[in-house]
Motif scaffolding. Sequence first.
Motif, PDB file in Angstrom:
ATOM      1  N   LYS A  89      12.730   3.005  77.182  1.00  0.00           N
ATOM      2  CA  LYS A  89      11.936   1.855  76.757  1.00  0.00           C
ATOM      3  C   LYS A  89      11.900   0.693  77.741  1.00  0.00           C
ATOM      4  CE  LYS A  89      12.677   2.681  71.845  1.00  0.00           C
ATOM      5  NZ  LYS A  89      13.110   2.099  70.588  1.00  0.00           N
ATOM      6  N   GLY A  90      12.871   0.601  78.614  1.00  0.00           N
ATOM      7  CA  GLY A  90      12.954  -0.563  79.494  1.00  0.00           C
ATOM      8  C   GLY A  90      12.668  -0.280  80.947  1.00  0.00           C
ATOM      9  N   SER A  91      12.454   0.976  81.276  1.00  0.00           N
ATOM     10  CA  SER A  91      12.231   1.332  82.677  1.00  0.00           C
ATOM     11  C   SER A  91      10.872   2.014  82.843  1.00  0.00           C
ATOM     12  CB  SER A  91      13.327   2.287  83.168  1.00  0.00           C
ATOM     13  OG  SER A  91      13.070   3.621  82.739  1.00  0.00           O
ATOM     14  N   THR A  92      10.525   2.213  84.074  1.00  0.00           N
ATOM     15  CA  THR A  92       9.314   2.979  84.396  1.00  0.00           C
ATOM     16  C   THR A  92       9.689   4.266  85.130  1.00  0.00           C
ATOM     17  OG1 THR A  92       9.036   1.744  86.456  1.00  0.00           O
ATOM     18  CG2 THR A  92       7.852   0.927  84.502  1.00  0.00           C
ATOM     19  N   ILE A  93      10.889   4.766  84.880  1.00  0.00           N
ATOM     20  CA  ILE A  93      11.373   5.976  85.547  1.00  0.00           C
ATOM     21  C   ILE A  93      10.489   7.160  85.151  1.00  0.00           C
ATOM     22  CG2 ILE A  93      13.280   7.628  85.693  1.00  0.00           C
ATOM     23  CD1 ILE A  93      15.184   5.239  85.364  1.00  0.00           C
ATOM     24  N   PRO A  94       9.928   7.851  86.138  1.00  0.00           N
ATOM     25  CA  PRO A  94       9.036   8.983  85.847  1.00  0.00           C
ATOM     26  C   PRO A  94       9.807  10.301  85.659  1.00  0.00           C
ATOM     27  CG  PRO A  94       9.058   8.604  88.197  1.00  0.00           C
ATOM     28  CD  PRO A  94       9.963   7.554  87.583  1.00  0.00           C
ATOM     29  N   TYR A  95      10.748  10.297  84.741  1.00  0.00           N
ATOM     30  CA  TYR A  95      11.579  11.475  84.536  1.00  0.00           C
ATOM     31  C   TYR A  95      10.742  12.663  84.042  1.00  0.00           C
ATOM     32  CZ  TYR A  95      11.389   9.922  79.668  1.00  0.00           C
ATOM     33  OH  TYR A  95      10.958   9.521  78.432  1.00  0.00           O
ATOM     34  N   ARG A  96      11.232  13.836  84.347  1.00  0.00           N
ATOM     35  CA  ARG A  96      10.651  15.071  83.809  1.00  0.00           C
ATOM     36  C   ARG A  96      11.284  15.345  82.449  1.00  0.00           C
ATOM     37  NH1 ARG A  96      11.029  20.867  83.733  1.00  0.00           N
ATOM     38  NH2 ARG A  96       8.976  21.715  84.191  1.00  0.00           N
ATOM     39  N   GLN A  97      12.604  15.190  82.439  1.00  0.00           N
ATOM     40  CA  GLN A  97      13.355  15.404  81.212  1.00  0.00           C
ATOM     41  C   GLN A  97      14.578  14.496  81.250  1.00  0.00           C
ATOM     42  OE1 GLN A  97      15.476  19.221  80.647  1.00  0.00           O
ATOM     43  NE2 GLN A  97      14.217  19.467  78.820  1.00  0.00           N
ATOM     44  N   VAL A  98      14.866  13.882  80.135  1.00  0.00           N
ATOM     45  CA  VAL A  98      16.097  13.109  79.994  1.00  0.00           C
ATOM     46  C   VAL A  98      16.710  13.519  78.660  1.00  0.00           C
ATOM     47  CG1 VAL A  98      14.930  11.058  79.044  1.00  0.00           C
ATOM     48  CG2 VAL A  98      17.167  10.824  80.114  1.00  0.00           C
ATOM     49  N   ILE A  99      17.995  13.877  78.713  1.00  0.00           N
ATOM     50  CA  ILE A  99      18.696  14.341  77.512  1.00  0.00           C
ATOM     51  C   ILE A  99      20.016  13.592  77.397  1.00  0.00           C
ATOM     52  CG2 ILE A  99      19.648  16.313  76.256  1.00  0.00           C
ATOM     53  CD1 ILE A  99      17.946  18.145  78.061  1.00  0.00           C
ATOM     54  N   LEU A 100      20.227  12.988  76.256  1.00  0.00           N
ATOM     55  CA  LEU A 100      21.493  12.323  75.958  1.00  0.00           C
ATOM     56  C   LEU A 100      22.421  13.338  75.303  1.00  0.00           C
ATOM     57  CD1 LEU A 100      23.263   9.753  75.582  1.00  0.00           C
ATOM     58  CD2 LEU A 100      22.076   9.421  73.392  1.00  0.00           C
TER      59      LEU A 100
END
Length: 163
Positions: A112-123
């Motif tokens: 919500k706070g970044s513009t990171i163009p991740y492919r996948q992010v998993i917590l």
Amino acid sequence: LNNPIDISEERYHWLSANFHIDEFSVSSSHPNLAKEVTFSLTDFYNLKILALECLQPIRKKFGRIFVTSGKRSPELNSAVKGSYASDHLTGSAADIHICNFSHDHVFKWILKGSTIPYRQVILYPESKFIHISSNSPQKELKHEALVFQNKSYVTWKDYFKNG
């Protein structure tokens, strides 16, 4: 592009201002297999994209982060029970640990706070790490956020719906 490169050559050392290629031949659970990982030129460029576009913004915002799993060989990926199509195999993913902030907080910022163009992010809240991967020319474009909870993946919205 897929032949091994000599990472002792200085031109392959730094992927970004704060990330060195040696940080990506690690595995917290199988360090001996991680030491045997080799890098191709394609892996190097994928790691450079990952470091510059995904990891460096997290580092800038939250300070020091540690890569606990980076580039994987097929043997290492099998040992950690990784997906057969894992982005770790192409140098496009890292599992990271952040020391001074909760992983929930960092994960929410990525979403919500970044513009990171991740492919996948998993917590992974129980294991206390975040998996993040970048899009690369070799793979289908994707932008997916999940949480691994109680041995299954749920959407991040379902995980955070009560808080």
